[in-house]
Motif scaffolding. Structure first.
Motif, PDB file in Angstrom:
ATOM      1  N   UNK A 141      -8.784  13.970   0.966  1.00 33.21           N
ATOM      2  CA  UNK A 141      -7.427  14.271   1.429  1.00 33.21           C
ATOM      3  C   UNK A 141      -6.714  13.008   1.898  1.00 33.21           C
ATOM      4  N   UNK A 142      -7.445  12.132   2.534  1.00 35.59           N
ATOM      5  CA  UNK A 142      -6.845  10.855   2.971  1.00 35.59           C
ATOM      6  C   UNK A 142      -6.302  10.079   1.769  1.00 35.59           C
ATOM      7  N   UNK A 143      -7.083  10.019   0.699  1.00 36.16           N
ATOM      8  CA  UNK A 143      -6.655   9.274  -0.475  1.00 36.16           C
ATOM      9  C   UNK A 143      -5.495   9.970  -1.187  1.00 36.16           C
ATOM     10  N   UNK A 144      -5.469  11.297  -1.136  1.00 37.26           N
ATOM     11  CA  UNK A 144      -4.392  12.044  -1.794  1.00 37.26           C
ATOM     12  C   UNK A 144      -3.097  11.914  -1.002  1.00 37.26           C
ATOM     13  N   UNK A 145      -3.182  12.046   0.316  1.00 32.11           N
ATOM     14  CA  UNK A 145      -1.989  12.000   1.159  1.00 32.11           C
ATOM     15  C   UNK A 145      -1.454  10.583   1.324  1.00 32.11           C
ATOM     16  N   UNK A 146      -2.347   9.613   1.370  1.00 31.07           N
ATOM     17  CA  UNK A 146      -1.954   8.219   1.574  1.00 31.07           C
ATOM     18  C   UNK A 146      -2.604   7.391   0.470  1.00 31.07           C
ATOM     19  N   UNK A 147      -1.946   7.343  -0.661  1.00 32.73           N
ATOM     20  CA  UNK A 147      -2.546   6.771  -1.868  1.00 32.73           C
ATOM     21  C   UNK A 147      -2.908   5.297  -1.715  1.00 32.73           C
ATOM     22  N   UNK A 148      -2.192   4.568  -0.892  1.00 36.34           N
ATOM     23  CA  UNK A 148      -2.483   3.141  -0.731  1.00 36.34           C
ATOM     24  C   UNK A 148      -3.819   2.901  -0.042  1.00 36.34           C
ATOM     25  N   UNK A 149      -4.321   3.919   0.675  1.00 37.10           N
ATOM     26  CA  UNK A 149      -5.581   3.721   1.391  1.00 37.10           C
ATOM     27  C   UNK A 149      -6.778   3.643   0.454  1.00 37.10           C
ATOM     28  N   UNK A 150      -6.645   4.163  -0.767  1.00 42.78           N
ATOM     29  CA  UNK A 150      -7.777   4.104  -1.708  1.00 42.78           C
ATOM     30  C   UNK A 150      -8.098   2.666  -2.067  1.00 42.78           C
ATOM     31  N   UNK A 151      -7.087   1.897  -2.437  1.00 42.76           N
ATOM     32  CA  UNK A 151      -7.322   0.497  -2.787  1.00 42.76           C
ATOM     33  C   UNK A 151      -7.782  -0.292  -1.564  1.00 42.76           C
ATOM     34  N   UNK A 152      -7.171  -0.016  -0.432  1.00 52.24           N
ATOM     35  CA  UNK A 152      -7.536  -0.766   0.765  1.00 52.24           C
ATOM     36  C   UNK A 152      -8.968  -0.480   1.213  1.00 52.24           C
ATOM     37  N   UNK A 153      -9.433   0.735   0.966  1.00 48.62           N
ATOM     38  CA  UNK A 153     -10.793   1.078   1.376  1.00 48.62           C
ATOM     39  C   UNK A 153     -11.828   0.205   0.687  1.00 48.62           C
ATOM     40  N   UNK A 154     -11.518  -0.276  -0.520  1.00 46.56           N
ATOM     41  CA  UNK A 154     -12.467  -1.073  -1.289  1.00 46.56           C
ATOM     42  C   UNK A 154     -12.198  -2.572  -1.199  1.00 46.56           C
TER      43      UNK A 154
END
Length: 478
Positions: A141-154
């Motif tokens: 849900x975090x990645x879906x709601x805040x799409x920029x967090x997916x790239x930042x997580x890695x």
């Protein structure tokens, strides 16, 4: 930190202490606090609000306005909806499932048992499956709601280092599946055997399908974790210069990207008993190669880690020191576990294949050779156990000496999951040596792990309620 507050109040690094400090009592500080309300500042505004600075003050010691938000206790900061807090739900939460799986695995293998212990372990394992589902859903849900967090997580190292805990959790779950299936479904025995054709109730008939599942899971996990470790370190090697980790702050957490590879050997030691001799020997060889890779890469990092301790002192988050216990402990446990299946493999393996593997030795020598492999593995386990014990005592001493950062962090779970490996290694070595004292030590460590797991679980829930974690500036995405 992926919030609009970040541009005004950069979060301190994870090596810094972020304990709550008292807010200055002068009127200027009060004015600043009143004007610095989180989550209402414009993201592209990098200036200091005019009301935040009292131009008439002569107090040279007054903190900078950007420092004051961190000095306000989180319980006094304006509340934000859970949807916003979900932005800071990081991969480090998988340390919860990893630790819970570890506790249930230790309860399944501890030598001194009482009636109902296996049931308790099974309940904890089922609870862990629920945790894994909830955490995975929340991160998705975090990645879906805040799409920029997916790239930042890695690509943000502080969170990226915890991405492998997802794979570690899967490995721990698979180990639990094998152990509790053995206890509750196969009457304590999942060793390979040919099912009887005239007995439809023979549990080995269903064991064949279960063994196939474990075999597929093993090779899929091995391929994914090896590839993930290469990609993960490559991303860390090529991250922007301003985000790169510094040798002055190196911690054992730097080995986490290679850690899942080491658990390939753990899976091999657990699964090989269910496989045919030809399949088991492939698993054991792959597990041994993976253990060597993971252990050596860990040693490379540990040399820099010990140098850092000598030059710059202990880290702020002392619980993370326990991660260093994991590599030698899990390797020792895996090697002993894999070697324990060698006598069965050599006894059932085709003589021609045995001759190839042993350089032409005849079947009459197989029993002696298998016993030699098993004994050598026990001595190697003892060799590595000593290193794990040293890291364990060093971490305990660091925590007893006092933690600079006393607030709860998800890194506290590091006191559980690496010591699961140390406990299992003690149990395996104690059984191999026939030492009742070492076995009782393993049982004592089991009790300590359960108590630590329960206490940290309580502190984790309390930290969420008190806004110590899952809060802007307080998590690994900072």
């Amino acid at each position: 930190m992926a919030t609009d507050v970040q541009h005004h109040h950069p979060a301190p690094t994870h090596e810094s202490a972020r304990g709550h400090q008292s807010v200055p009592s002068n009127s200027t500080a009060t004015t600043v606090i009143g004007s610095f309300v989180p989550f209402k500042l414009e993201g592209n505004d990098t200036t200091t609000p005019p009301s935040a600075v009292d131009t008439d003050t002569d107090d040279a010691n007054l903190p900078e306005p950007r420092q004051l938000l961190e000095r306000i206790p989180t319980v006094l900061q304006p509340s934000i909806p859970w949807r916003k807090r979900l932005m800071h739900f990081t991969f480090a939460w998988y340390t919860v499932t990893l630790s819970t799986s570890g506790v249930s695995l230790v309860l399944a293998t501890t030598p001194h048992r009482f009636r109902g212990l296996s049931t308790i372990g099974l309940v904890i394992f089922l609870l862990d499956l629920l945790f894994f589902l909830v955490i995975t859903t929340s991160i998705t849900l975090r990645f879906v709601l805040y799409k920029s967090t997916f790239r930042r997580a890695f690509t943000r190292p502080h969170e990226a280092l915890f991405v492998p805990t997802f794979f570690l959790s899967i490995a721990a779950i698979l180990c639990n599946v094998a152990e509790y299936a053995r206890i509750f479904l196969f009457n304590g025995d999942i060793s390979y055997g040919v099912p009887s054709d005239d007995d439809d109730d023979d549990p080995r008939a269903s064991l064949t399908s279960f063994a196939t599942f474990l075999c597929v899971a093993f090779w899929v996990f091995s391929g994914l974790t090896f590839l993930a470790s290469v990609i993960q370190y490559h991303l860390l090697f090529t991250v922007k210069a301003e985000r790169r980790l510094s040798l002055t702050t190196i911690t054992p957490a730097w080995v986490l990207p290679i850690f899942p590879v080491m658990l390939i050997g753990t899976l091999a030691g657990s699964f090989s008993r269910t496989q045919s001799p030809s399949s088991a020997i492939g698993m054991i060889c792959a597990g041994l190669a993976a253990q060597g890779l993971g252990l050596l890469v860990s040693f490379f990092f540990f040399s820099s880690y010990l140098s850092r301790l000598m030059a710059f002192g202990l880290p702020a988050q002392r619980a993370g020191m326990f991660i260093a216990v994991g590599p030698p402990s899990f390797t020792g446990a895996a090697v002993v576990s894999m070697a324990s299946d060698i006598p069965r493999v050599f006894a059932q393996l085709d003589p021609a294949r045995v001759a190839v593997l042993t350089g032409g030795m005849g079947p009459e020598s197989m029993e002696t050779l298998a016993a030699g492999c098993k004994l050598g593995a026990i001595w190697l386990g003892v060799f590595l156990w000593g290193l794990g014990f040293w890291f364990f005592i060093s971490a305990v001493a660091g925590c007893v000496a006092g933690m600079q950062d006393k607030r709860f962090h998800l890194s506290w779970w590091s006191t559980v999951f690496p010591n699961v490996g140390f406990t299992i290694a003690s149990i395996k070595i104690g059984a191999g040596l026939g030492s009742e004292g070492v076995l009782w030590m393993g049982s004592g460590m089991t009790v300590a792990l359960v108590l630590a797991w329960a206490f940290i679980g309580y502190r984790c829930v309390r930290a969420v309620v008190k806004r110590e974690i899952v809060w802007p500036g307080h998590d690994e995405d900072s």
